[in-house]
Design a protein around this motif. Structure first.
Motif, mmCIF file in Angstrom:
data_model
loop_
_atom_site.group_PDB
_atom_site.id
_atom_site.type_symbol
_atom_site.label_atom_id
_atom_site.label_comp_id
_atom_site.label_asym_id
_atom_site.label_seq_id
_atom_site.Cartn_x
_atom_site.Cartn_y
_atom_site.Cartn_z
ATOM 1 N N LEU A 75 33.574 40.945 39.105
ATOM 2 C CA LEU A 75 32.549 40.493 38.157
ATOM 3 C C LEU A 75 31.765 41.670 37.580
ATOM 4 N N CYS A 117 37.729 38.437 35.017
ATOM 5 C CA CYS A 117 37.114 37.131 35.298
ATOM 6 C C CYS A 117 38.158 36.117 35.742
ATOM 7 N N ALA A 135 31.668 34.197 36.544
ATOM 8 C CA ALA A 135 32.989 34.472 35.971
ATOM 9 C C ALA A 135 33.220 33.623 34.726
ATOM 10 N N ARG A 141 33.624 35.387 31.114
ATOM 11 C CA ARG A 141 34.875 35.162 30.391
ATOM 12 C C ARG A 141 34.584 34.465 29.064
#
Length: 155
Positions: free
Chosen positions: A26, A45, A58, A62
């Motif tokens: 992360l 991610c 995440a 993302r």
């Protein structure tokens, strides 16, 4: 830690390793987003999400990377899923609001571009007739036809 090393771990050691591995991925994703290397950030991610599908950080990161790449539908899915697990998070709400504004601006731009394509064709305005030009054309055609007859009779 490599994935083959992770497979060798089990029990409490596996949990301890995962507690270190996921934050590293992360943090790497956050750094890659700052460096504008969005594809790689999505990969980092996705590694975390393979282990923990409900990881809010995440999903958020993302989604942010996907939004920067213009993948707005996929980004919206990530943000909505993240909001489901953290409904009070203001950053997620802000990103969803930015996506909505982006979509609205894109819609207006497309509306301007494609205006009139699917509508009725414009009706042509009738031209004003200039009687002087019409009379002149009629006179010329009359003289031409008379001249043509005279030449035909002469042959």
């Amino acid at each position: 830690m490599g994935d083959d090393f992770m497979f060798q771990l089990f029990g409490k050691y596996h949990d301890m390793a995962m507690a270190v591995k996921n934050p590293c991925h992360l943090n790497m994703a956050a750094c890659l987003i700052k460096l504008k290397r969005y594809e790689e950030a999505i990969g980092q991610c996705s590694i975390v999400l393979a282990e923990d599908q409900n990881n809010v950080k995440a999903l958020f990161r993302r989604g942010k990377a996907r939004a920067e790449l213009g993948q707005t539908d996929a980004a919206r899915e990530d943000f909505i899923k993240a909001r489901k697990f953290a409904p009070e998070d203001k950053a997620i709400a802000r990103e969803l609001h930015l996506l909505a504004e982006h979509d609205k601006a894109l819609y207006q731009k497309q509306k301007e571009i494609y205006k009139g394509i699917f509508g009725p064709p414009p009706t042509p305005k009738p031209k004003k007739t200039n009687w002087l030009i019409l009379f002149w054309q009629w006179l010329v055609s009359l003289l031409y036809s008379l001249f043509k007859r005279e030449r035909h009779k002469a042959d």
